[in-house]
Design a protein around this motif. Sequence first.
Motif, mmCIF file in Angstrom:
data_model
loop_
_atom_site.group_PDB
_atom_site.id
_atom_site.type_symbol
_atom_site.label_atom_id
_atom_site.label_comp_id
_atom_site.label_asym_id
_atom_site.label_seq_id
_atom_site.Cartn_x
_atom_site.Cartn_y
_atom_site.Cartn_z
ATOM 1 N N ARG A 1 -7.719 -10.665 -27.226
ATOM 2 C CA ARG A 1 -6.697 -10.449 -26.119
ATOM 3 C C ARG A 1 -6.247 -11.856 -25.813
ATOM 4 O O ARG A 1 -4.887 -12.080 -25.492
ATOM 5 C CB ARG A 1 -7.351 -9.863 -24.992
ATOM 6 C CG ARG A 1 -6.238 -9.693 -23.656
ATOM 7 C CD ARG A 1 -7.083 -8.489 -22.872
ATOM 8 N NE ARG A 1 -8.238 -8.856 -22.307
ATOM 9 C CZ ARG A 1 -8.553 -9.586 -21.274
ATOM 10 N NH1 ARG A 1 -7.420 -9.879 -20.562
ATOM 11 N NH2 ARG A 1 -9.767 -9.650 -20.775
ATOM 12 N N ASP B 1 -13.083 -13.117 -19.498
ATOM 13 C CA ASP B 1 -12.128 -12.068 -19.125
ATOM 14 C C ASP B 1 -11.233 -12.324 -18.158
ATOM 15 O O ASP B 1 -10.045 -12.213 -18.029
ATOM 16 C CB ASP B 1 -12.999 -10.809 -19.039
ATOM 17 C CG ASP B 1 -12.295 -9.671 -18.443
ATOM 18 O OD1 ASP B 1 -11.334 -9.157 -19.607
ATOM 19 O OD2 ASP B 1 -12.271 -9.153 -17.303
ATOM 20 N N ASP C 1 -7.133 -13.098 -17.888
ATOM 21 C CA ASP C 1 -6.468 -12.341 -16.969
ATOM 22 C C ASP C 1 -5.493 -13.415 -16.170
ATOM 23 O O ASP C 1 -4.216 -12.922 -16.069
ATOM 24 C CB ASP C 1 -7.306 -11.390 -16.060
ATOM 25 C CG ASP C 1 -7.802 -10.239 -16.968
ATOM 26 O OD1 ASP C 1 -7.597 -9.872 -18.058
ATOM 27 O OD2 ASP C 1 -8.944 -9.790 -16.451
ATOM 28 N N ASP D 1 -12.693 -4.341 -23.286
ATOM 29 C CA ASP D 1 -13.761 -5.370 -23.225
ATOM 30 C C ASP D 1 -14.964 -4.859 -22.251
ATOM 31 O O ASP D 1 -16.077 -4.934 -22.682
ATOM 32 C CB ASP D 1 -13.361 -6.713 -23.182
ATOM 33 C CG ASP D 1 -12.498 -7.048 -21.918
ATOM 34 O OD1 ASP D 1 -12.187 -6.190 -21.144
ATOM 35 O OD2 ASP D 1 -11.998 -8.063 -21.932
ATOM 36 N N GLY D 2 -14.512 -4.515 -21.046
ATOM 37 C CA GLY D 2 -15.633 -4.078 -20.033
ATOM 38 C C GLY D 2 -16.314 -2.977 -20.603
ATOM 39 O O GLY D 2 -17.613 -2.981 -20.387
ATOM 40 N N ALA E 1 -18.111 -7.250 -27.068
ATOM 41 C CA ALA E 1 -16.878 -7.478 -26.006
ATOM 42 C C ALA E 1 -16.249 -8.850 -25.962
ATOM 43 O O ALA E 1 -15.060 -8.793 -25.799
ATOM 44 C CB ALA E 1 -17.923 -7.237 -24.616
ATOM 45 N N ASN E 2 -17.047 -9.725 -26.217
ATOM 46 C CA ASN E 2 -16.200 -11.157 -26.173
ATOM 47 C C ASN E 2 -15.246 -11.197 -27.421
ATOM 48 O O ASN E 2 -14.274 -12.029 -27.252
ATOM 49 C CB ASN E 2 -17.225 -12.447 -26.234
ATOM 50 C CG ASN E 2 -18.117 -12.764 -24.903
ATOM 51 O OD1 ASN E 2 -17.420 -12.216 -23.822
ATOM 52 N ND2 ASN E 2 -19.148 -13.003 -25.174
ATOM 53 N N GLY F 1 -18.963 -13.625 -20.490
ATOM 54 C CA GLY F 1 -18.165 -12.681 -20.934
ATOM 55 C C GLY F 1 -17.304 -12.478 -19.699
ATOM 56 O O GLY F 1 -15.995 -12.205 -19.836
ATOM 57 N N THR G 1 -12.094 -9.730 -25.664
ATOM 58 C CA THR G 1 -11.599 -10.722 -25.124
ATOM 59 C C THR G 1 -10.793 -11.695 -25.930
ATOM 60 O O THR G 1 -9.551 -12.132 -25.293
ATOM 61 C CB THR G 1 -12.490 -11.256 -23.930
ATOM 62 O OG1 THR G 1 -13.368 -9.936 -23.384
ATOM 63 C CG2 THR G 1 -11.793 -11.827 -23.067
ATOM 64 N N SER H 1 -23.360 -7.257 -21.449
ATOM 65 C CA SER H 1 -22.558 -7.863 -20.339
ATOM 66 C C SER H 1 -23.168 -9.341 -20.110
ATOM 67 O O SER H 1 -24.326 -9.373 -19.879
ATOM 68 C CB SER H 1 -22.797 -7.090 -18.986
ATOM 69 O OG SER H 1 -21.817 -5.704 -19.289
ATOM 70 N N ASP I 1 -7.446 -5.053 -21.821
ATOM 71 C CA ASP I 1 -8.093 -5.437 -20.671
ATOM 72 C C ASP I 1 -9.250 -4.605 -20.112
ATOM 73 O O ASP I 1 -10.106 -4.999 -19.490
ATOM 74 C CB ASP I 1 -7.094 -5.930 -19.522
ATOM 75 C CG ASP I 1 -7.847 -6.549 -18.183
ATOM 76 O OD1 ASP I 1 -8.898 -7.086 -18.514
ATOM 77 O OD2 ASP I 1 -7.192 -6.376 -17.203
#
Length: 253
Positions: A77, A133, A137, A115-116, A70-71, A129, A74, A125, A112
Amino acid sequence: MALNNTYDTRLVQQETAVGAGVQVLLLAFLGTAIGMGPAGWVSGLVFAVATWAVLSRALHRSQLRSFGPANRVTLGRATLVGGVTALVADSFVSAPPVSLLVGLTAVALILDGVDGKVARRTGTSTALGARFDMEVDAFLILVLSVYVSMELGPWVLLMGGMRYAFVAAARVAPWLNAPLPPSMARKTVAAMQGVCLLVAGADLLPYAANFGVAFVALASLVWSFGRDIHWLYRTSRVRSTPQPEPRLELAAH
């Protein structure tokens, strides 16, 4: 075990360095494709170095054994946000293609929502992280508000600066740091900001429509922050109000 932990820590730190390297490659592509000027290069490189430094420090303090999928999303992103930052900075002295800026922003906004989901499905999670995120944002909204403000006026900057003003206020009023309950309305409003700024920045609609889109986004953000601040204030008052001591009842004999 100490050797393994040291090795894992270095491996995690290497991923942030790779992210900075990818950022430089993206800047090189943008520079070649549109002839980006010094303002874009400097802004993009400062963003890359700052992201690498802050994230590396946070990873060292959190002692994560793995960077996590997930990271990585991000971080990808964040790389796109660095590209958007460079293009917006370059727009002060030249006119980079709007389609390129819109494309990078659109992909960043789509990721966006990825990743969650990746974090939940992989069970990776973490507080770091979630914070990473949120900061990506917030910075994207700030950069987009700067870009749109050049067309619609400085009032648009309120969208990008509101979260940073909230963080600054929390240093003076610590009760603002209390955790908030989950809220779908808050998440919806936050997601709206990027989409509305992207629509206004794409300049596909008439001026009045772009103005209306940005104004609705700002109004919803003011409502969301106002609601949360009111809840935090009420909660802090309840916690600070002394509770009456229970009275002891005397037993009858």
